[in-house]
Design a protein around this motif. Structure first.
Motif, PDB file in Angstrom:
ATOM      1  N   GLN A  54       0.818  -1.211   0.000  1.00  0.00           N
ATOM      2  CA  GLN A  54       0.000   0.000   0.000  1.00  0.00           C
ATOM      3  C   GLN A  54       0.857   1.270   0.000  1.00  0.00           C
ATOM      4  N   PRO A  93     -16.848   2.006   2.617  1.00  0.00           N
ATOM      5  CA  PRO A  93     -16.048   2.359   1.435  1.00  0.00           C
ATOM      6  C   PRO A  93     -14.548   2.243   1.694  1.00  0.00           C
ATOM      7  N   GLU A  94     -14.127   2.550   2.900  1.00  0.00           N
ATOM      8  CA  GLU A  94     -12.705   2.434   3.230  1.00  0.00           C
ATOM      9  C   GLU A  94     -12.243   0.985   3.180  1.00  0.00           C
ATOM     10  N   GLN A  97     -11.900  -0.019  -0.497  1.00  0.00           N
ATOM     11  CA  GLN A  97     -10.671   0.523  -1.073  1.00  0.00           C
ATOM     12  C   GLN A  97      -9.459  -0.269  -0.612  1.00  0.00           C
ATOM     13  N   ASP A 101      -6.683  -2.084  -2.751  1.00  0.00           N
ATOM     14  CA  ASP A 101      -5.328  -1.552  -2.618  1.00  0.00           C
ATOM     15  C   ASP A 101      -4.313  -2.669  -2.414  1.00  0.00           C
TER      16      ASP A 101
END
Length: 276
Positions: A54, A93-94, A97, A101
């Motif tokens: 990341q 949503p995090e 992601q 990622d």
């Protein structure tokens, strides 16, 4: 001259087993992980360094450090990954992601970083660790499925592009392993209260409990398959490793008409639809 392989997510599970397996077979190993640990005793050919998929800067640094240590890198195993677990509506949503990622964009960034080195030496091997979840779906892992389906499509398409440069892309698909993967997925389970899903969840949890009781491949067995992919001298794209249930699921996905397959999944995993 010994070959050198860089492995992401090498602190535990499949990544650690692969690092040890390649080292025992005479390869130099760049064992990368988010929090570097001491290299195993007795292995002068394992170099441990930081790489967090990341954080693109750490990817460049790990590749440079590996080349500085061993002179070159011949192969990369993109192993770092995890499974987001839970009803999609309950996932933030995090979390969405983060799943992509690590499982998709992290792989892409690692490959993008190593390709100039592979082009310069006119050869290279990329092995992406996918999953049975990249070939067939299960409830409660829609995001993990999505990330692994994306990885499969990316890897297959990329294999055509890079073949012209003498760079080979391969995919290893474990069908469930006796590592800490399930524990990690459970820790990331999204449990936002949504009572409308309760009947479905009860049925799905029973299914996952049954899967936990199955004979799973060990991390060492998967490592052996990764080593086979790296050394068999073929351009085979996919390597399956898993129990009979996994093999059957993949075969059904490949051979059954699409709707027949979907109905078979519904019958197996959604008994609540017929319950009183």
């Amino acid at each position: 001259m010994s070959k050198t392989i860089l492995i992401t997510g090498a602190s535990s599970g499949i990544g650690k087993a692969a690092a040890l397996h390649f080292a025992r077979n005479g390869w130099n190993v760049v064992a990368t992980m988010r929090s570097p640990q001491t290299a195993p005793e007795g292995f002068d050919n394992i170099f441990v360094t930081r790489l967090d998929v990341q954080l693109p800067g750490t990817i460049d640094e790990a590749i440079a450090a590996g080349i500085a240590r061993f002179g070159r890198i011949d192969a990369v195993v993109n192993n770092a990954g995890y499974g987001q677990y839970g009803i999609f509506e309950a996932v933030t949503p995090e979390q969405v992601q983060a799943q992509f990622d690590v499982n998709v964009f992290g792989v892409m960034n690692t490959i993008r970083a190593i390709l100039p080195h592979f082009r310069e030496q006119k050869s290279g091997l990329i092995i992406n660790i996918s999953s049975g979840a990249g070939r067939f779906t299960l409830p409660l892992i829609s995001l993990y499925n999505a990330s692994k389906f994306a990885l499969e499509g990316f890897s297959e398409s990329l294999s055509f592009e890079l073949a012209a440069l003498n760079i080979t892309v391969k995919i290893v698909e474990p069908g469930g392993t006796s590592t800490n993967f399930i524990k990690t997925s459970e820790e990331k389970y999204s449990a936002k209260p949504l009572p409308e899903y309760d009947r479905f969840l009860n049925a799905a949890f029973r299914m996952f409990d049954n899967l936990k009781g199955m004979q799973l491949a060990t991390a060492e067995e998967v490592a052996e398959t990764i080593y086979e992919a790296a050394t068999d001298g073929t351009n085979t794209l996919r390597y399956l490793i898993g129990n009979e249930d996994f093999q059957r699921r993949v075969q059904n996905r490949l051979t059954l008409p699409d709707q027949a397959y979907i109905e078979s999944v519904r019958e197996a995993y959604m008994p609540f639809m017929t319950e009183a």
